[in-house]
Design an enzyme around this catalytic site. Sequence first.
Site, short mmCIF file in Angstrom:
data_model
loop_
_atom_site.label_atom_id
_atom_site.label_comp_id
_atom_site.label_asym_id
_atom_site.label_seq_id
_atom_site.Cartn_x
_atom_site.Cartn_y
_atom_site.Cartn_z
N HIS A 1 8.80 -26.75 -1.24
CA HIS A 1 8.18 -27.89 -1.93
C HIS A 1 7.03 -27.43 -2.82
O HIS A 1 6.24 -28.24 -3.28
CB HIS A 1 7.72 -28.91 -0.89
N LYS B 1 -14.17 -0.24 -4.08
CA LYS B 1 -15.28 0.15 -3.21
C LYS B 1 -16.37 0.87 -4.01
O LYS B 1 -17.55 0.59 -3.86
CB LYS B 1 -14.79 1.09 -2.10
N GLU C 1 0.82 -1.22 0.00
CA GLU C 1 0.00 0.00 0.00
C GLU C 1 0.85 1.26 0.00
O GLU C 1 0.40 2.32 -0.43
CB GLU C 1 -0.94 0.03 1.22
O1 PA5 Z 1 -3.39 0.98 5.88
C1 PA5 Z 1 -4.50 1.42 5.67
O2 PA5 Z 1 -4.73 2.64 5.72
C2 PA5 Z 1 -5.65 0.51 5.35
O3 PA5 Z 1 -5.22 -0.80 5.21
C3 PA5 Z 1 -6.67 0.57 6.46
O4 PA5 Z 1 -6.08 0.21 7.66
C4 PA5 Z 1 -7.85 -0.35 6.16
O5 PA5 Z 1 -8.38 -0.05 4.90
C5 PA5 Z 1 -8.93 -0.21 7.22
O6 PA5 Z 1 -9.38 1.10 7.30
P1 PA5 Z 1 -10.20 1.60 8.54
O7 PA5 Z 1 -9.36 1.48 9.74
O8 PA5 Z 1 -10.56 3.02 8.22
O9 PA5 Z 1 -11.45 0.73 8.64
#
Ligand code: PA5
Length: 429
Positions: A303, A417, A282
């Site tokens: 393996h 989303k 990310e």
């Molecule tokens: O690293 C990030 O920002 C994302 O992975 C969020 O943690 C994830 O999408 C969950 O978001 P939220 O805590 O707003 O529900």
Amino acid sequence: MKDIEFDYSQAVDSCQLESYRALASAAATTLKHGTGAGNDFLGWLNLPLNIRTQLSDIQASAALLHRECEVIVCIGIGGSYLGAKAVNEALLSSFEALDHQGPKIVYAGQNIGEDYIWELQNLLRNKKFGIICISKSGTTTEPALAFRILKAQLEQQQGKASAQRLIVCITDAKRGALRTLANQEGYKTYVIEDNIGGRYSVLSPVGLLPIACAGLDIQALIDGAVRGMELCENEWEDNPALQYAAARNFLYQEQEKKIELLVNFHPKLHFIAEWWKQLYGESEGKEHKGIFPASADLTTDLHSLGQYIQEGERILIETVLSVQSMHHEVIIPYDEQDMDGLNYLSGKHIDEVNKMAELGTQMAHVDGGVPTMRFSIPQLNEYYLGCLLYLFEYACGISGYMLHVNPFNQPGVEAYKKNMFTLLKKPGY
Ligand code: PA5
């Protein structure tokens, strides 16, 4: 006390790294001084120091849930659950479900699996359970759905007043549906600060509360993270984060290595790699750039993936998480008949065999054209995991800046989303 060490000698020659060393130092300065992209998300940099005043409150909440629950359900997705899951899996018994004396920790809201949630509801029926619901935005669909369902079950099984005591929410200070709900119902809450993104939140209440609920030592975890901070201040020779960021960027940009495999020779580290993949994926995968973060559990995956690693496309870097000493001892017995031909190993520890597998694998992969780097972790405990998590976060910030991307946003996560909401006819879509 020994430190975590990093070795890149089997991946790149230090003379070749000269210019990347300078680039990494410049990126570290940008990070430290808060002059780069996403500089409003740097709250994690000093978190190990700043969180210390909250530790006893977090421990008190964990003690209450520990005392009153047979099961604690930790709801969250992505950065809101992977850190806690990673530390708990690394430090609890491999057979925790059958072995553990205290409450079991289970996870929800990290998928939209109907059978998964049905089976969880079934497991929780007639059990005393509590819920930790974690969502920074407070609006993420997966955890919100799980919370709606499990909150109703808890209230129905234990009554609203008892449920109110056994639910803890971790979310934004003011915004989001979870904040509104928590305020209205009077739940205990912890705040995720505005300047800390989900994937950099493991050392905040997001990670610490579920880790404390598992009976682990969050003070030691934070002490380790503070040591990680100190190591990140060191000069190049003693700074694993700087070296790691420089080496992986050199391999990506100069040698077209597109995939980094984080591998372990310790089965409990599987979820540390899942956490690392989210952090690096990310943070760096933007603008059609970035090393693809992947992982393998060895020797298990030798393996399955072993053939590809040894002889497939030469686009791989391997980073090994190597744990130096084990907590327990199992000696291989001598057998009179030696039908399995294993007497040559008798008297050795299982880990001696594992370490030779690790060394043999590294030699084979380097010979096969896979540059291999290595983090040596003296032992698997809270202190060293705290240190490792911080080193990875810091190296990720440096690495993102070396790639010229903002390591602290995640614009691409919105695409699925929007489509899903349109397909489900969510109002406004
Ligand atoms: O690293 C990030 O920002 C994302 O992975 C969020 O943690 C994830 O999408 C969950 O978001 P939220 O805590 O707003 O529900």
